[in-house]
Design an enzyme around this catalytic site. Structure first.
Site, PDB file in Angstrom:
ATOM      1  N   LYS A  11      -0.316   0.400 -25.127  1.00 49.15           N
ATOM      2  CA  LYS A  11      -1.215   0.346 -27.101  1.00 49.15           C
ATOM      3  C   LYS A  11       0.494   0.026 -27.182  1.00 49.15           C
ATOM      4  O   LYS A  11       1.563  -0.603 -27.150  1.00 49.15           O
ATOM      5  CB  LYS A  11      -1.724   0.817 -27.122  1.00 49.15           C
ATOM      6  CG  LYS A  11      -3.144   1.383 -26.221  1.00 49.15           C
ATOM      7  CD  LYS A  11      -4.203   2.464 -26.984  1.00 49.15           C
ATOM      8  CE  LYS A  11      -5.366   1.728 -26.723  1.00 49.15           C
ATOM      9  NZ  LYS A  11      -5.316   2.389 -25.436  1.00 49.15           N
ATOM     10  N   THR A  14      -3.260   5.520 -22.147  1.00 46.27           N
ATOM     11  CA  THR A  14      -2.768   3.825 -21.930  1.00 46.27           C
ATOM     12  C   THR A  14      -1.461   3.594 -21.843  1.00 46.27           C
ATOM     13  O   THR A  14      -0.319   4.543 -22.741  1.00 46.27           O
ATOM     14  CB  THR A  14      -3.421   3.179 -22.692  1.00 46.27           C
ATOM     15  OG1 THR A  14      -3.309   2.896 -23.756  1.00 46.27           O
ATOM     16  CG2 THR A  14      -5.103   3.563 -22.208  1.00 46.27           C
ATOM     17  N   ASP A  49      -5.388  13.777 -25.680  1.00 46.54           N
ATOM     18  CA  ASP A  49      -5.603  11.877 -25.288  1.00 46.54           C
ATOM     19  C   ASP A  49      -4.827  11.193 -26.452  1.00 46.54           C
ATOM     20  O   ASP A  49      -5.248  11.118 -27.387  1.00 46.54           O
ATOM     21  CB  ASP A  49      -6.973  11.285 -25.197  1.00 46.54           C
ATOM     22  CG  ASP A  49      -7.026  10.260 -24.765  1.00 46.54           C
ATOM     23  OD1 ASP A  49      -6.192   9.537 -25.194  1.00 46.54           O
ATOM     24  OD2 ASP A  49      -7.936   9.172 -24.456  1.00 46.54           O
ATOM     25  N   ARG A  66      -0.588  -3.273 -18.631  1.00 46.79           N
ATOM     26  CA  ARG A  66      -1.969  -2.317 -18.861  1.00 46.79           C
ATOM     27  C   ARG A  66      -2.029  -1.630 -18.037  1.00 46.79           C
ATOM     28  O   ARG A  66      -1.740  -1.661 -17.125  1.00 46.79           O
ATOM     29  CB  ARG A  66      -2.936  -3.238 -18.651  1.00 46.79           C
ATOM     30  CG  ARG A  66      -4.896  -2.666 -18.751  1.00 46.79           C
ATOM     31  CD  ARG A  66      -5.425  -4.119 -19.173  1.00 46.79           C
ATOM     32  NE  ARG A  66      -5.342  -5.034 -20.159  1.00 46.79           N
ATOM     33  CZ  ARG A  66      -5.501  -3.861 -21.767  1.00 46.79           C
ATOM     34  NH1 ARG A  66      -6.141  -3.169 -21.821  1.00 46.79           N
ATOM     35  NH2 ARG A  66      -5.087  -4.702 -22.791  1.00 46.79           N
ATOM     36  N   GLU A  76      -0.431   4.659  -0.424  1.00 53.57           N
ATOM     37  CA  GLU A  76      -1.459   5.620  -0.969  1.00 53.57           C
ATOM     38  C   GLU A  76      -0.136   7.209  -0.564  1.00 53.57           C
ATOM     39  O   GLU A  76       0.123   7.375   0.366  1.00 53.57           O
ATOM     40  CB  GLU A  76      -2.572   5.535  -0.303  1.00 53.57           C
ATOM     41  CG  GLU A  76      -3.684   5.133  -1.088  1.00 53.57           C
ATOM     42  CD  GLU A  76      -4.532   4.887   0.699  1.00 53.57           C
ATOM     43  OE1 GLU A  76      -4.195   4.510   1.471  1.00 53.57           O
ATOM     44  OE2 GLU A  76      -5.843   5.075   0.183  1.00 53.57           O
ATOM     45  N   TYR A 111       1.239  -1.250   0.002  1.00 54.39           N
ATOM     46  CA  TYR A 111       0.141   0.104  -0.039  1.00 54.39           C
ATOM     47  C   TYR A 111       0.896   1.122  -0.161  1.00 54.39           C
ATOM     48  O   TYR A 111       1.638   1.144   0.830  1.00 54.39           O
ATOM     49  CB  TYR A 111      -1.261  -0.142   0.897  1.00 54.39           C
ATOM     50  CG  TYR A 111      -2.100  -0.510   0.980  1.00 54.39           C
ATOM     51  CD1 TYR A 111      -2.984   0.256   0.057  1.00 54.39           C
ATOM     52  CD2 TYR A 111      -2.682  -0.865   1.401  1.00 54.39           C
ATOM     53  CE1 TYR A 111      -3.850   0.426  -0.139  1.00 54.39           C
ATOM     54  CE2 TYR A 111      -4.341  -1.703   1.185  1.00 54.39           C
ATOM     55  CZ  TYR A 111      -4.863  -1.021   0.560  1.00 54.39           C
ATOM     56  OH  TYR A 111      -6.018  -1.525  -0.028  1.00 54.39           O
TER      57      TYR A 111
END
Ligand code: DSN
Length: 422
Positions: free
Chosen positions: A236, A233, A207, A242, A63, A61
């Site tokens: 690609k 992303t 984008d 991913r 954060e 974790y």
């Protein structure tokens, strides 16, 4: 079961503990290896990236951001994230980078969160003309919570209608303008978008999910100097894990970071952040630049071959990794073409074309892309052969024909295996 690991010895443990799941993973690997993967948004990521994804960083974790976490024990992941941020800034020439978005949609949600209030106006490309769900489609948060106005493509050129975009910006005074989409075969004129954004006082978001890999490989111009913020992303053409990423100008860094966490996401996926960092190092190599150039050369050769068989490329061709083919001239629907190609071992997707008379579930076109076959090492002669095979499959009238094509696909991929056995 033939347990042929490509990502490390832990596969044997999985095969012992959960043979059912191990078998499914091997089946998927077999699927990737046995057909032609022409979905423009997919690629074969490297064993190094997969190793980072399968690492114990998944346990942590974290954060917050490096040096400012809400949990102890973050000294190693702090270094991981700092390394990734520095690599992203260097690769893209950006002031600031955030590697935490879980996906492209999460990255886009964060940008809305950073700059807009519900009800604000956004100007973006229409989904049926090649845009994206998160660019104001009615079924998405972006269309439900924001006032989305859409530009499209010019009916003659089938490329972005910059005049319409400018006129709509003047009329609606959007708070944010979005450039980019999922089915745009041509280069985007970022300077034109910047000029309109400056004229109406809008934030410019690009984008770049589809083409950022070509930018990283220096094969096409970068949006980074023009945009306030660039989202993408990482899986690609870029060929990473991913996930999503944002780069932006220094003045927006704090707003973007706060919007990713704590506004839109909780704990980052640190194994994913590490895998993104590994991928960014891969993208900084001359080999990756050669790959990016070859992706485009292959895409153009594939598109020309398809055109020679009567599958009409919208805009007349492509400058990028993808092409959109209008099948109306050969009297085949997008869905039929996708199914026939699938039967022949060629994986691609039906796609709406601009001003499509058919509903999206049927569509009049297909979209093809060359990131995966180029990773396999295929070049122009092979993609010309693939173009012939696609055309034969699309125009085929029997299962027997498609089985015969499948044999040719098998022979081709046997020469260029994905994830070759060691
Ligand atoms: N689903 C992606 C694509 O295929 O283009 C976009 O998010």
């Amino acid at each position: 079961m033939n347990a042929t690991p490509f990502w490390g010895p832990d596969f044997d443990q999985l095969a012992q503990l959960d043979p059912q799941m191990a078998d499914l993973l091997l089946r998927e690997l077999g699927r990737l290896r046995s057909g032609l993967q022409l979905i423009a948004s997919e690629n074969f990521t490297s064993p190094a990236v997969l190793a980072a994804l399968g690492s114990t960083l998944s346990n942590k974790y974290a954060e917050g951001y490096p040096g400012k976490r809400y949990y102890g024990g973050c000294e190693v992941v702090d270094e991981v994230e700092r390394l990734g941020i520095e690599r992203a800034k260097a690769l893209f020439g950006a002031d600031h980078a955030n590697l935490q978005p879980h996906s492209g949609a999460s990255a886009n949600i964060a940008v809305y969160g950073a700059f807009l209030q519900p009800g604000d106006t956004v100007l973006a490309m229409a989904l049926p003309h090649g845009g994206h769900l998160t660019h104001g489609a009615k079924v998405s948060f972006s269309g439900k919570w924001f006032n989305a106005v859409h530009y499209g493509v010019n009916r003659e050129t089938e490329d972005i209608d910059y005049d319409q975009m400018r006129d709509l910006a003047r009329e609606h005074k959007p708070k944010m303008i979005i450039a980019g989409g999922s089915a745009i075969p041509r280069l985007i004129d970022f300077a034109a978008f910047r000029a309109v954004a400056d004229e109406v006082g809008a934030i410019l978001m690009v984008d770049a999910a589809h083409f950022i890999g070509l930018v990283a490989g220096k094969a096409i111009p970068s949006p980074v100097p023009y945009a306030d913020v660039v989202t993408f992303t990482t899986h690609k053409v870029l060929r990473g894990p991913r996930g999503g990423m944002i780069v932006c100008k220094a003045e927006h860094a704090a707003a973007i970071d706060k919007a990713v966490f704590p506004m839109m996401q909780g704990g980052p996926l640190m194994h994913g952040v590490a895998a993104k960092a590994v991928n960014l190092a891969e993208c900084a190599t001359p080999e990756y630049q050669a790959y990016a150039r070859q992706v485009i050369a292959n895409s153009q050769a594939l598109t020309s071959t398809l055109a020679s068989h009567g599958l009409r490329p919208t805009t007349g061709g492509t400058d990028t990794h993808l092409a959109l083919l209008d099948l109306q001239g050969v009297g085949v629907t997008g869905i039929d073409a996708e199914q026939r190609c699938g039967e022949a071992g060629i994986v691609l997707n039906k796609n709406a074309i601009p001003f499509d008379p058919a509903p999206p579930s049927i569509a009049s076109g297909i979209r093809v892309g060359t990131p995966s076959v180029t990773t396999q090492g295929m070049g122009v002669p092979e993609v010309q052969h693939i173009g012939d095979l696609i055309a034969r499959a699309v125009l085929s009238t029997s299962s027997e024909e498609r089985v015969a094509i499948r044999h040719e696909v098998d022979a081709l991929v046997a020469r260029f295996p994905a994830y070759p056995r060691g």
